[in-house]
Design a protein around this motif. Sequence first.
Motif, PDB file in Angstrom:
ATOM      1  N   LEU A   1       0.828  -1.210   0.000  1.00  0.00           N
ATOM      2  CA  LEU A   1       0.000   0.000   0.000  1.00  0.00           C
ATOM      3  C   LEU A   1       0.855   1.249   0.000  1.00  0.00           C
ATOM      4  O   LEU A   1       0.510   2.248  -0.645  1.00  0.00           O
ATOM      5  CB  LEU A   1      -0.938   0.004   1.210  1.00  0.00           C
ATOM      6  N   ASP A   2       1.975   1.214   0.692  1.00  0.00           N
ATOM      7  CA  ASP A   2       2.885   2.366   0.694  1.00  0.00           C
ATOM      8  C   ASP A   2       3.390   2.647  -0.723  1.00  0.00           C
ATOM      9  O   ASP A   2       3.443   3.809  -1.151  1.00  0.00           O
ATOM     10  CB  ASP A   2       4.080   2.108   1.616  1.00  0.00           C
ATOM     11  N   ALA A   3       3.771   1.590  -1.434  1.00  0.00           N
ATOM     12  CA  ALA A   3       4.275   1.750  -2.802  1.00  0.00           C
ATOM     13  C   ALA A   3       3.195   2.306  -3.716  1.00  0.00           C
ATOM     14  O   ALA A   3       3.460   3.176  -4.558  1.00  0.00           O
ATOM     15  CB  ALA A   3       4.784   0.412  -3.332  1.00  0.00           C
ATOM     16  N   LEU A   4       1.979   1.817  -3.541  1.00  0.00           N
ATOM     17  CA  LEU A   4       0.882   2.292  -4.378  1.00  0.00           C
ATOM     18  C   LEU A   4       0.541   3.743  -4.069  1.00  0.00           C
ATOM     19  O   LEU A   4       0.311   4.545  -4.980  1.00  0.00           O
ATOM     20  CB  LEU A   4      -0.349   1.403  -4.180  1.00  0.00           C
TER      21      LEU A   4
ATOM     22  N   LEU B   1       1.267   2.527 -15.702  1.00  0.00           N
ATOM     23  CA  LEU B   1       2.629   3.015 -15.434  1.00  0.00           C
ATOM     24  C   LEU B   1       3.475   1.973 -14.703  1.00  0.00           C
ATOM     25  O   LEU B   1       4.656   1.788 -15.022  1.00  0.00           O
ATOM     26  CB  LEU B   1       2.575   4.306 -14.612  1.00  0.00           C
ATOM     27  N   ILE B   2       2.883   1.318 -13.720  1.00  0.00           N
ATOM     28  CA  ILE B   2       3.625   0.305 -12.964  1.00  0.00           C
ATOM     29  C   ILE B   2       4.069  -0.818 -13.896  1.00  0.00           C
ATOM     30  O   ILE B   2       5.227  -1.254 -13.876  1.00  0.00           O
ATOM     31  CB  ILE B   2       2.767  -0.241 -11.813  1.00  0.00           C
TER      32      ILE B   2
ATOM     33  N   LEU C   1      10.157  -2.221  -4.425  1.00  0.00           N
ATOM     34  CA  LEU C   1       9.925  -3.516  -3.787  1.00  0.00           C
ATOM     35  C   LEU C   1      11.173  -4.395  -3.810  1.00  0.00           C
ATOM     36  O   LEU C   1      11.387  -5.206  -2.898  1.00  0.00           O
ATOM     37  CB  LEU C   1       8.749  -4.218  -4.474  1.00  0.00           C
ATOM     38  N   ALA C   2      12.006  -4.240  -4.838  1.00  0.00           N
ATOM     39  CA  ALA C   2      13.286  -4.952  -4.860  1.00  0.00           C
ATOM     40  C   ALA C   2      14.178  -4.483  -3.714  1.00  0.00           C
ATOM     41  O   ALA C   2      14.866  -5.285  -3.068  1.00  0.00           O
ATOM     42  CB  ALA C   2      13.981  -4.744  -6.202  1.00  0.00           C
ATOM     43  N   ASP C   3      14.161  -3.168  -3.445  1.00  0.00           N
ATOM     44  CA  ASP C   3      14.942  -2.622  -2.333  1.00  0.00           C
ATOM     45  C   ASP C   3      14.441  -3.167  -1.000  1.00  0.00           C
ATOM     46  O   ASP C   3      15.237  -3.438  -0.084  1.00  0.00           O
ATOM     47  CB  ASP C   3      14.866  -1.093  -2.328  1.00  0.00           C
ATOM     48  N   LEU C   4      13.115  -3.314  -0.883  1.00  0.00           N
ATOM     49  CA  LEU C   4      12.549  -3.906   0.336  1.00  0.00           C
ATOM     50  C   LEU C   4      13.093  -5.315   0.540  1.00  0.00           C
ATOM     51  O   LEU C   4      13.467  -5.699   1.659  1.00  0.00           O
ATOM     52  CB  LEU C   4      11.023  -3.931   0.240  1.00  0.00           C
ATOM     53  N   HIS C   5      13.149  -6.090  -0.528  1.00  0.00           N
ATOM     54  CA  HIS C   5      13.684  -7.451  -0.477  1.00  0.00           C
ATOM     55  C   HIS C   5      15.145  -7.441  -0.006  1.00  0.00           C
ATOM     56  O   HIS C   5      15.543  -8.220   0.868  1.00  0.00           O
ATOM     57  CB  HIS C   5      13.558  -8.088  -1.864  1.00  0.00           C
ATOM     58  N   THR C   6      15.916  -6.533  -0.575  1.00  0.00           N
ATOM     59  CA  THR C   6      17.341  -6.449  -0.224  1.00  0.00           C
ATOM     60  C   THR C   6      17.523  -6.065   1.240  1.00  0.00           C
ATOM     61  O   THR C   6      18.307  -6.685   1.979  1.00  0.00           O
ATOM     62  CB  THR C   6      18.057  -5.425  -1.115  1.00  0.00           C
TER      63      THR C   6
ATOM     64  N   ALA D   1       6.048  -8.474  -7.564  1.00  0.00           N
ATOM     65  CA  ALA D   1       5.219  -7.655  -6.680  1.00  0.00           C
ATOM     66  C   ALA D   1       4.586  -6.489  -7.440  1.00  0.00           C
ATOM     67  O   ALA D   1       3.410  -6.157  -7.236  1.00  0.00           O
ATOM     68  CB  ALA D   1       6.046  -7.140  -5.508  1.00  0.00           C
ATOM     69  N   ALA D   2       5.356  -5.847  -8.329  1.00  0.00           N
ATOM     70  CA  ALA D   2       4.833  -4.714  -9.098  1.00  0.00           C
ATOM     71  C   ALA D   2       3.712  -5.152 -10.030  1.00  0.00           C
ATOM     72  O   ALA D   2       2.712  -4.436 -10.192  1.00  0.00           O
ATOM     73  CB  ALA D   2       5.958  -4.058  -9.897  1.00  0.00           C
TER      74      ALA D   2
END
Length: 357
Positions: free
Chosen positions: A43-46, A91-92, A113-118, A133-134
């Motif tokens: 939700l934050d990403a969206l 866009l996503i 989301l990749a950064d979140l994973h890292t 995820a995107a």
Amino acid sequence: MAFSSHSSPLSFVVTPVDTEISRFLERRRAEVVEVGSELAPVLDALEAMLAGGKRLRPAFCYWGWRGAGGEDDPAIHTAAASLEFLQACALIHDDVIDSSDTRRGLPATHRRLADLHTRSEWHGDPGSFGHGAAILIGDLCLAWCEEMYQASGLPPEALSEGRRPFNLMRTEVMAGQYLDLLAQARATESVEDSLRVMHYKAAKYTIERPLHLGAALARRYAELAGVYSAYGLPLGLAFQLRDDILGVFGDPEQTGKPAGDDLREGKRTLVVAETLQRAGRADAAEFRRHLGEPALGMDGVEWMRELIASSGALDACERRIDEYVAQATRALESDLVASDARAALSDLIVAATARKH
């Protein structure tokens, strides 16, 4: 509420649309986080994606409604705001397809989301996680676009009238996205092919169909569809062509993307097609060699920019924008469109084409 020449037509739309989106997301957040607290970053990403944008599609929907005689009504703002979820979906997914690092000066959703994973030190490949995820977030946006439209509060008869342009818009933008993907795979150099992609991916989706939706919701689609197409299609082409020019020559501080990023991504735009048709054989071959080179440095970008300008491609594209703007302006002479909406739609021509981002 009347529109005056001293007001911006976007100012009638941005605040109420932002409010409707915030309210909708607040309700959906409670539902989604109930599934699991791990979904909060989704939700934050969206929310980060939806926080930006010019709100042009809701604006054209709103003024299409007003041009058809519709009154200012919270329900039309909600229906128009639903288009921002369709835009977020496009866009996503587009950023995933293009492997874009940024959007509006911030990390693209899949990068976020990749950064979140890292940071979380999870197993597997961060890039694959971010892409997956995107895609899911984009799918969620598409579902919520439908949900917000249907629950807008407009009468069922109006929503039923709007269903055809609403559905066509979603179909056409996905079809346009595929044509764009195909153009990259085929290394298209045809002006006609570039225009076809622009027609479906941008012109119809950004301006014509939102106008049609507004007219349909006001129950005057049959009467106004032709006028709105005569205005919306050329303006949509001008809008996308301006976007493509900014993708090459735009200031990163304004566009939110690195300088020359469209060249690094190898986008087969009309700017590129015009350049390859006009440049000499040796220069065209060198241009092709650099196009789509991810590590292209600023020296390469500057050389490509210079060729676009010196070949006459840039001037040709600017002339096209002027011609499209003239066509859209002439279409607004129709008395079928309410006068206050004609003034707003005239101002929106400038907002769509004389911009820096």
